[in-house]
Each structure stands twice: as C-alpha cells, then as structure tokens.
Design a protein around this motif. Structure first.
Motif, PDB file in Angstrom:
ATOM      1  N   SER A 177      -6.020 -46.502 -20.737  1.00 26.78           N
ATOM      2  CA  SER A 177      -7.266 -46.333 -19.991  1.00 26.78           C
ATOM      3  C   SER A 177      -7.043 -46.025 -18.519  1.00 26.78           C
ATOM      4  CB  SER A 177      -8.130 -47.593 -20.111  1.00 26.78           C
ATOM      5  OG  SER A 177      -7.424 -48.722 -19.604  1.00 26.78           O
ATOM      6  N   THR A 178      -5.861 -46.358 -18.008  1.00 32.09           N
ATOM      7  CA  THR A 178      -5.621 -46.172 -16.578  1.00 32.09           C
ATOM      8  C   THR A 178      -4.972 -44.821 -16.288  1.00 32.09           C
ATOM      9  OG1 THR A 178      -3.396 -47.142 -16.596  1.00 32.09           O
ATOM     10  CG2 THR A 178      -5.263 -48.655 -16.334  1.00 32.09           C
ATOM     11  N   ARG A 179      -5.172 -44.362 -15.079  1.00 33.96           N
ATOM     12  CA  ARG A 179      -4.573 -43.086 -14.670  1.00 33.96           C
ATOM     13  C   ARG A 179      -3.053 -43.140 -14.794  1.00 33.96           C
ATOM     14  NH1 ARG A 179      -5.892 -39.732  -9.127  1.00 33.96           N
ATOM     15  NH2 ARG A 179      -4.255 -38.164  -9.347  1.00 33.96           N
ATOM     16  N   ALA A 180      -2.440 -44.251 -14.399  1.00 28.57           N
ATOM     17  CA  ALA A 180      -0.980 -44.354 -14.424  1.00 28.57           C
ATOM     18  C   ALA A 180      -0.436 -44.231 -15.844  1.00 28.57           C
ATOM     19  CB  ALA A 180      -0.542 -45.680 -13.802  1.00 28.57           C
ATOM     20  N   LEU A 182      -1.942 -42.892 -18.517  1.00 27.07           N
ATOM     21  CA  LEU A 182      -2.243 -41.590 -19.100  1.00 27.07           C
ATOM     22  C   LEU A 182      -1.351 -40.500 -18.518  1.00 27.07           C
ATOM     23  CD1 LEU A 182      -6.120 -41.967 -19.164  1.00 27.07           C
ATOM     24  CD2 LEU A 182      -4.595 -41.942 -21.152  1.00 27.07           C
ATOM     25  N   GLU A 183      -1.080 -40.559 -17.233  1.00 29.72           N
ATOM     26  CA  GLU A 183      -0.168 -39.575 -16.650  1.00 29.72           C
ATOM     27  C   GLU A 183       1.258 -39.797 -17.143  1.00 29.72           C
ATOM     28  OE1 GLU A 183      -0.649 -39.479 -12.425  1.00 29.72           O
ATOM     29  OE2 GLU A 183      -2.551 -38.396 -12.540  1.00 29.72           O
ATOM     30  N   ILE A 194      -7.528 -41.504 -24.717  1.00 35.19           N
ATOM     31  CA  ILE A 194      -8.206 -42.173 -23.608  1.00 35.19           C
ATOM     32  C   ILE A 194      -9.176 -43.213 -24.153  1.00 35.19           C
ATOM     33  CG2 ILE A 194      -9.747 -41.871 -21.638  1.00 35.19           C
ATOM     34  CD1 ILE A 194      -8.733 -39.038 -21.362  1.00 35.19           C
ATOM     35  N   GLU A 204     -13.300 -37.400 -15.233  1.00 36.15           N
ATOM     36  CA  GLU A 204     -12.235 -37.532 -14.234  1.00 36.15           C
ATOM     37  C   GLU A 204     -10.887 -37.767 -14.904  1.00 36.15           C
ATOM     38  OE1 GLU A 204     -11.056 -40.264 -10.332  1.00 36.15           O
ATOM     39  OE2 GLU A 204     -12.820 -40.761 -11.541  1.00 36.15           O
ATOM     40  N   ARG A 205     -10.861 -38.662 -15.918  1.00 39.70           N
ATOM     41  CA  ARG A 205      -9.609 -38.942 -16.624  1.00 39.70           C
ATOM     42  C   ARG A 205      -9.094 -37.691 -17.336  1.00 39.70           C
ATOM     43  NH1 ARG A 205      -8.851 -42.482 -13.835  1.00 39.70           N
ATOM     44  NH2 ARG A 205      -8.897 -44.721 -14.197  1.00 39.70           N
ATOM     45  N   GLN A 208      -7.585 -35.342 -14.871  1.00 45.50           N
ATOM     46  CA  GLN A 208      -6.302 -35.844 -14.374  1.00 45.50           C
ATOM     47  C   GLN A 208      -5.190 -35.617 -15.393  1.00 45.50           C
ATOM     48  OE1 GLN A 208      -7.441 -39.891 -13.671  1.00 45.50           O
ATOM     49  NE2 GLN A 208      -8.248 -39.486 -11.616  1.00 45.50           N
ATOM     50  N   VAL A 209      -5.480 -35.913 -16.655  1.00 46.02           N
ATOM     51  CA  VAL A 209      -4.462 -35.762 -17.694  1.00 46.02           C
ATOM     52  C   VAL A 209      -4.110 -34.291 -17.880  1.00 46.02           C
ATOM     53  CG1 VAL A 209      -3.963 -36.065 -20.147  1.00 46.02           C
ATOM     54  CG2 VAL A 209      -5.105 -37.892 -18.884  1.00 46.02           C
ATOM     55  N   ALA A 212      -1.903 -33.131 -15.071  1.00 47.94           N
ATOM     56  CA  ALA A 212      -0.537 -33.634 -15.210  1.00 47.94           C
ATOM     57  C   ALA A 212       0.191 -32.927 -16.344  1.00 47.94           C
ATOM     58  CB  ALA A 212      -0.563 -35.144 -15.458  1.00 47.94           C
TER      59      ALA A 212
END
Length: 260
Positions: A177-180, A182-183, A194, A204-205, A208-209, A212
């Motif tokens: 669930s977090t950006r860290a 998922l990246e 997600i 947003e997620r 971001q993914v 990356a």
C-alpha cells in the motif's frame, strides 16, 4: 482489463472455496487468488471464527479442477515460511498448473494492524516497515537464486542445497500500500498489487508505480499492475459497476474480494 477473484480463507470451508474457484472459471474470470494466514485470529471481521485454510493445499485442488484460471497467493507472507519452502510449494503447484501460477508475496503486517494478532499469537515480533522491506528483498532474491540453482544469502542463506525446483520460476507480484513498497516492487518483481487506496490516492499510486516501472530495461511494458478491491463483484454492480470505481489509466487487473 482483467478481472480476478480473491477468495478469503477466513472462516471458509475448503471444499466451498474450491467450488467457488471452479464457478469463477465457468463465469469467465481470469484468475483466482487466496490469502495466506495461520489463523482466523488475523481476520479483521470475525477474529477467531472458523479457521484459515492452507493456501497451497487449496491452490493444488483448484489447479486440479480448472484448466485456464491463473492462480496464486495474495499474498504469501514472507514470515510464514522459508524461501526454500515457498519455492518448493510454488514449483509443485507449477507442475499441476503449468504456466498458470503467480507468486504473490508480501512483507507481512505492520504494528497495529488486525493481522498483527496472528504474529502475537505465535510469539513473532512485528518489525518496522523498513526492516520488513529489507527482508522482502532478501526473500525475493533467495527465490531467484534457488531457481538459478545457486545458494541464497543473508538471513535466509542456504548451503549447497539443490533439488528444490524443476520448472520455471513463476512471476512474482508484490502486494503493498505504501509508495516505498510499490516502488520496490518495480525493481525486484514482475508486478505489484495495490491495496488500501481508491480515488485520487489510487490515481497517485498508479502514476508513481508506472513512473518507476518505466525505468526498467523494458520500459515497464512487462510489469503488471493490479488493484485490490475489498468488495465482491455483486457489491460493485450494486453501486454502479466497475465504471463507478473511476480507475486511472495504467491498471492491468482488478482483484475483487469474495468472503465465505
């Protein structure tokens, strides 16, 4: 966009779960996933009611009853088994369902999560998120090493171990669930699922993914992005259907939750 079902094992009857997967195949769903928990104490809804069924026993039965469904864990908790045990289970399942297995893997529950009840009950310390991500990297690297015929290193090291797997390594999908997290998935895995996001936060997620993943050698073309929807298809239809979810571009697969 493909549609899968995540069959909750909390308080479920094993035979009913298998029959639900067979029905999903007949109704045209693309895949079926199951949870990985030791006990129904981890259930957010009814802690301790019924039991949590073993994911790989269920998936083996589902493999034997279906011929098209993609099947996997969403997600296999890295704290529940050594990577060698996970590789053995995945490879055995791969012989039963060639080309249909996906290794959904996760870093485990965080402090304060309902799922942490399970950790407490077996005397397991819930580690901070950063440490759980470090362990996730170790476990995925260990799976890669096992499939290359090499020894794993780090806290899950092996020493001259061989004869664990015979088939190809299944795709690895990391749930988070977090950006860290998922990246991180874009660097060490073949896909990400997600969880815990909707609306603008989900958009947003996803952005971001995808950004990356675009840094991968293939430009992200081979990276699959799925979204966990904690509602059943019937519930979705009753509230306007998939269109009402207002999903952003870049999502390859939806995974709907079906409870017993």
């Amino acid at each position: 966009m493909k549609h899968d079902l995540v069959l909750s094992t909390f308080g479920g009857d094993a035979r009913a779960i298998v029959e639900a997967a067979v029905r999903a195949a007949g109704e045209g769903y693309d895949g079926v996933w199951v949870f990985d928990h030791l006990s129904s104490l981890a259930s957010p809804g009814a802690p301790g009611e019924g039991a949590a069924r073993d994911p790989f026993v269920l998936l083996g039965a589902i493999a034997a009853r279906t011929s098209r469904l993609r099947i996997g864990t969403l997600v296999a908790n890295i704290h529940n088994r050594h990577p060698v045990q996970l590789a053995l289970a995945l490879d055995t399942l791969g012989q039963l369902a060639p080309g249909r297995v996906v290794a959904g893997i996760g870093a485990g529950a965080g402090p304060g999560s309902p799922f942490a009840r399970e950790d407490a009950a077996v005397g397991r310390t819930v580690r901070p998120a950063a440490r759980r991500r470090e362990l996730l990297v170790e476990h995925v690297a260990a799976l890669d090493a096992i499939w290359r015929g090499e020894d794993a290193t780090g806290s899950v090291a092996t020493h001259g171990l061989s004869g664990v797997v015979v088939g190809p390594r299944p795709p690895v999908v990391i749930g988070g669930s977090t950006r860290a997290t998922l990246e991180l998935a874009t660097r060490i895995a073949d896909g990400a699922n997600i969880t815990g996001a909707s609306g603008p936060a989900l958009a947003e997620r996803v952005a971001q993914v995808r950004a990356a993943a675009a840094q991968r050698p293939d430009g992200g073309a081979g990276f699959e992005l799925s979204v966990f929807v904690p509602r059943s298809p019937a519930e979705i239809e009753a509230t306007g259907g998939v269109a009402a979810l207002e999903l952003p571009d870049g999502v390859d697969r939806l995974t709907f939750l079906v409870r017993p």
